[in-house]
Write an enzyme that holds these catalytic residues in place. Structure first.
Site, PDB file in Angstrom:
ATOM      1  CG  ASP A  15      -5.192   8.043   4.250  1.00 14.10           C
ATOM      2  OD1 ASP A  15      -5.955   7.077   4.104  1.00 14.10           O
ATOM      3  OD2 ASP A  15      -4.933   8.832   3.341  1.00 14.10           O
TER       4      ASP A  15
ATOM      5  CG  ASP B 122      -2.856  10.862  -7.405  1.00 11.77           C
ATOM      6  OD1 ASP B 122      -3.816  11.320  -8.059  1.00 11.77           O
ATOM      7  OD2 ASP B 122      -3.018  10.030  -6.488  1.00 11.77           O
TER       8      ASP B 122
ATOM      9  CE  LYS C 112      -1.528  11.666   5.462  1.00  8.57           C
ATOM     10  NZ  LYS C 112      -2.521  12.583   4.887  1.00  8.57           N
TER      11      LYS C 112
ATOM     12  CG  PHE D 210      -2.936  15.806  -0.006  1.00  7.96           C
ATOM     13  CD1 PHE D 210      -3.945  14.863   0.140  1.00  7.96           C
ATOM     14  CD2 PHE D 210      -2.342  15.952  -1.250  1.00  7.96           C
ATOM     15  CE1 PHE D 210      -4.370  14.095  -0.934  1.00  7.96           C
ATOM     16  CE2 PHE D 210      -2.755  15.190  -2.340  1.00  7.96           C
ATOM     17  CZ  PHE D 210      -3.777  14.260  -2.172  1.00  7.96           C
TER      18      PHE D 210
ATOM     19  CD  GLU E  20      -3.008   1.069   0.454  1.00  5.98           C
ATOM     20  OE1 GLU E  20      -2.796   1.423  -0.714  1.00  5.98           O
ATOM     21  OE2 GLU E  20      -4.124   0.739   0.855  1.00  5.98           O
TER      22      GLU E  20
END
Length: 186
Positions: free
Chosen positions: A114, A170, A142, A163, A110
């Site tokens: 998050d 992306d 995260k 982010f 992965e």
């Protein structure tokens, strides 16, 4: 950041406010994880490294080249973001591996953990296929998921609550090609 990296980082209408992990830091950590995975499984048992597209494709590519043992490689396509910067909370499984995974050790790769939504959708799906074992390898974590079905066994880096883009990650399909991981300006 070099001039080339800076120009790459400006594509897509945003810019990178800072680099979190350099290309060199990423390469070193990927080699370490690859060595750990190599040692974790008996060479005479089947291993399938299963990447989640699109975010993990660069990480997976570098990772499998650092795993020194026979293995199969395949992908799943799952999406929970669309064009936003937060998870929609709904996971769409767009492509499922046609490979037989029964009786194999599976390493699910992965890009980032998050909300945990994607992993929580994929883990039961994979466990229901009579696999020998399932481990998670994540580039970034995260640590905000409160009900994660399974924590990653292998982790590249802890990630701040921002982010991030680059190295496969992306924003609206831009920035995947950056050789580093950075924080995007809002």
């Amino acid at each position: 950041m070099s001039d080339t990296e800076l120009n790459l980082a400006r594509t897509g209408g945003h810019s990178v406010s800072r680099v979190l992990f350099s290309a060199e830091q990423i390469a070193q950590r990927v080699r370490e994880i690859g060595a750990e995975i190599t040692e974790a499984y008996p060479r005479d048992e089947e291993l399938l490294v299963l990447g989640t597209l699109k975010g993990s494709f660069i990480f997976l590519s570098d990772l499998v080249r650092s795993i020194n043992r026979p293995m199969e490689v395949d992908f799943l396509v799952a999406s929970s973001y669309g064009s936003g910067t937060t998870s929609s909370g709904q996971v769409n499984l767009l492509y499922e591996t046609p490979a037989s995974i029964e009786g194999k050790h599976v390493v699910l790769v992965e890009d980032i953990v998050d909300s945990g939504t994607t992993l929580n959708r994929l883990i039961p799906l994979l466990r229901g296929r009579n696999i020998k074992s399932l481990e998670i390898c994540a580039l970034l974590h995260k640590h905000i998921a409160t009900d994660l079905a399974q924590e990653p066994r292998w982790l590249g880096f802890d990630c701040p609550l921002e982010f991030v883009i680059g190295y496969g990650l992306d924003h609206s399909e831009f920035y995947r090609n950056l050789p580093f991981i950075g924080v995007i300006d809002p």
